[in-house]
Design a protein around this motif. Sequence first.
Motif, PDB file in Angstrom:
ATOM      1  N   ALA A   2       0.834  -1.198   0.000  1.00 21.14           N
ATOM      2  CA  ALA A   2       0.000   0.000   0.000  1.00 21.14           C
ATOM      3  C   ALA A   2       0.867   1.247   0.000  1.00 21.14           C
ATOM      4  N   ASP A   3       0.383   2.295  -0.672  1.00 23.81           N
ATOM      5  CA  ASP A   3       1.130   3.536  -0.792  1.00 23.81           C
ATOM      6  C   ASP A   3       1.363   4.214   0.545  1.00 23.81           C
ATOM      7  N   GLU A   4       0.464   4.025   1.511  1.00 23.89           N
ATOM      8  CA  GLU A   4       0.596   4.717   2.785  1.00 23.89           C
ATOM      9  C   GLU A   4       1.618   4.055   3.711  1.00 23.89           C
ATOM     10  N   GLU A   5       2.113   2.873   3.342  1.00 26.19           N
ATOM     11  CA  GLU A   5       3.114   2.197   4.159  1.00 26.19           C
ATOM     12  C   GLU A   5       4.444   2.920   4.071  1.00 26.19           C
ATOM     13  N   ARG A   6       5.195   2.832   5.147  1.00 24.37           N
ATOM     14  CA  ARG A   6       6.535   3.391   5.176  1.00 24.37           C
ATOM     15  C   ARG A   6       7.394   2.654   4.165  1.00 24.37           C
ATOM     16  N   ARG A   7       8.288   3.361   3.527  1.00 24.99           N
ATOM     17  CA  ARG A   7       9.233   2.761   2.589  1.00 24.99           C
ATOM     18  C   ARG A   7      10.630   3.165   3.017  1.00 24.99           C
ATOM     19  N   ILE A   8      11.517   2.203   3.081  1.00 24.98           N
ATOM     20  CA  ILE A   8      12.882   2.552   3.443  1.00 24.98           C
ATOM     21  C   ILE A   8      13.545   3.261   2.273  1.00 24.98           C
ATOM     22  N   GLY A   9      14.579   3.997   2.589  1.00 25.59           N
ATOM     23  CA  GLY A   9      15.373   4.659   1.566  1.00 25.59           C
ATOM     24  C   GLY A   9      16.762   4.062   1.523  1.00 25.59           C
ATOM     25  N   ASP A  10      17.572   4.588   0.639  1.00 24.85           N
ATOM     26  CA  ASP A  10      18.938   4.104   0.499  1.00 24.85           C
ATOM     27  C   ASP A  10      19.699   4.220   1.817  1.00 24.85           C
ATOM     28  N   ALA A  11      19.491   5.307   2.533  1.00 28.34           N
ATOM     29  CA  ALA A  11      20.230   5.552   3.777  1.00 28.34           C
ATOM     30  C   ALA A  11      19.976   4.461   4.811  1.00 28.34           C
ATOM     31  N   ASP A  12      18.810   3.833   4.750  1.00 21.26           N
ATOM     32  CA  ASP A  12      18.482   2.777   5.704  1.00 21.26           C
ATOM     33  C   ASP A  12      19.305   1.505   5.483  1.00 21.26           C
ATOM     34  N   ARG A  37       7.744 -12.227  -9.846  1.00 19.49           N
ATOM     35  CA  ARG A  37       6.791 -13.338  -9.920  1.00 19.49           C
ATOM     36  C   ARG A  37       7.575 -14.643 -10.086  1.00 19.49           C
ATOM     37  N   SER A  38       8.759 -14.691  -9.479  1.00 17.30           N
ATOM     38  CA  SER A  38       9.676 -15.818  -9.648  1.00 17.30           C
ATOM     39  C   SER A  38       9.192 -17.094  -8.978  1.00 17.30           C
ATOM     40  N   GLY A  39       8.256 -16.973  -8.075  1.00 18.53           N
ATOM     41  CA  GLY A  39       7.758 -18.145  -7.391  1.00 18.53           C
ATOM     42  C   GLY A  39       8.400 -18.378  -6.041  1.00 18.53           C
ATOM     43  N   ASN A  40       9.399 -17.591  -5.684  1.00 19.81           N
ATOM     44  CA  ASN A  40      10.023 -17.755  -4.374  1.00 19.81           C
ATOM     45  C   ASN A  40       9.341 -16.811  -3.396  1.00 19.81           C
ATOM     46  N   SER A  41       8.256 -17.307  -2.817  1.00 20.44           N
ATOM     47  CA  SER A  41       7.439 -16.452  -1.961  1.00 20.44           C
ATOM     48  C   SER A  41       8.158 -16.028  -0.691  1.00 20.44           C
ATOM     49  N   ALA A  42       9.062 -16.857  -0.170  1.00 23.13           N
ATOM     50  CA  ALA A  42       9.786 -16.482   1.051  1.00 23.13           C
ATOM     51  C   ALA A  42      10.681 -15.277   0.788  1.00 23.13           C
ATOM     52  N   LEU A  43      11.386 -15.269  -0.347  1.00 22.40           N
ATOM     53  CA  LEU A  43      12.246 -14.126  -0.666  1.00 22.40           C
ATOM     54  C   LEU A  43      11.425 -12.883  -0.986  1.00 22.40           C
ATOM     55  N   GLN A  44      10.303 -13.067  -1.656  1.00 15.50           N
ATOM     56  CA  GLN A  44       9.407 -11.936  -1.929  1.00 15.50           C
ATOM     57  C   GLN A  44       8.924 -11.320  -0.626  1.00 15.50           C
ATOM     58  N   GLU A  45       8.487 -12.167   0.270  1.00 12.38           N
ATOM     59  CA  GLU A  45       7.989 -11.692   1.563  1.00 12.38           C
ATOM     60  C   GLU A  45       9.096 -10.973   2.335  1.00 12.38           C
ATOM     61  N   MET A  46      10.295 -11.545   2.342  1.00  9.69           N
ATOM     62  CA  MET A  46      11.411 -10.921   3.044  1.00  9.69           C
ATOM     63  C   MET A  46      11.682  -9.527   2.468  1.00  9.69           C
ATOM     64  N   ALA A  47      11.735  -9.426   1.152  1.00  8.10           N
ATOM     65  CA  ALA A  47      12.008  -8.143   0.511  1.00  8.10           C
ATOM     66  C   ALA A  47      10.920  -7.128   0.859  1.00  8.10           C
ATOM     67  N   ARG A  48       9.679  -7.550   0.847  1.00  9.92           N
ATOM     68  CA  ARG A  48       8.578  -6.643   1.194  1.00  9.92           C
ATOM     69  C   ARG A  48       8.660  -6.182   2.641  1.00  9.92           C
ATOM     70  N   GLU A  49       9.001  -7.095   3.530  1.00 10.79           N
ATOM     71  CA  GLU A  49       9.124  -6.740   4.948  1.00 10.79           C
ATOM     72  C   GLU A  49      10.266  -5.753   5.164  1.00 10.79           C
ATOM     73  N   VAL A  50      11.376  -5.997   4.515  1.00  7.71           N
ATOM     74  CA  VAL A  50      12.529  -5.094   4.657  1.00  7.71           C
ATOM     75  C   VAL A  50      12.206  -3.728   4.051  1.00  7.71           C
ATOM     76  N   LEU A  51      11.651  -3.705   2.856  1.00 12.68           N
ATOM     77  CA  LEU A  51      11.337  -2.434   2.192  1.00 12.68           C
ATOM     78  C   LEU A  51      10.319  -1.611   2.971  1.00 12.68           C
ATOM     79  N   SER A  52       9.431  -2.281   3.693  1.00 15.29           N
ATOM     80  CA  SER A  52       8.420  -1.561   4.467  1.00 15.29           C
ATOM     81  C   SER A  52       8.986  -1.041   5.775  1.00 15.29           C
ATOM     82  N   GLY A  53      10.173  -1.523   6.148  1.00 14.85           N
ATOM     83  CA  GLY A  53      10.774  -1.105   7.405  1.00 14.85           C
ATOM     84  C   GLY A  53      10.293  -1.903   8.600  1.00 14.85           C
ATOM     85  N   ARG A  54       9.473  -2.921   8.369  1.00  8.75           N
ATOM     86  CA  ARG A  54       8.976  -3.733   9.490  1.00  8.75           C
ATOM     87  C   ARG A  54      10.072  -4.613  10.088  1.00  8.75           C
ATOM     88  N   ILE A  55      11.101  -4.891   9.285  1.00  5.91           N
ATOM     89  CA  ILE A  55      12.211  -5.712   9.747  1.00  5.91           C
ATOM     90  C   ILE A  55      13.475  -5.222   9.037  1.00  5.91           C
TER      91      ILE A  55
END
Length: 132
Positions: A2-12, A37-55
Amino acid sequence: MADEERRIGDADLMDIARDEARARALRKSLQRLADSRSGNSALQEMAREVLSGRIGLREALRVGAYSDALGERIAEARREYEQQSPEEREQQRTAALGYLQAQREEIEQERRQQAPRPGPGAARHSGRDWRL
């Protein structure tokens, strides 16, 4: 995401990358992975979590499912690398260096665009060292 979610930047990502261009390249790689859409859902999820700043990325690598999936992908990349000829490896290295240089140029261009510009009537210099 979602657009309203925090997004990390390069500095992070500087604590891991330690270079602005590498941090930008890492963030862009995470974004491609998150959108993949590579099919590796664990890596997709990890990338999304990191980019959102949740982890953080270091923290994410301690999550078993994420580290297992990444380990598999690294092993696959290593096998591909070992099958390449020396010429292919050098081409890949040259391309990677070119990509990092392009990231540096992009960062510098953004800085120039964000630099304050003097308004109309503003002095171009202080005149401090002028003599008659």
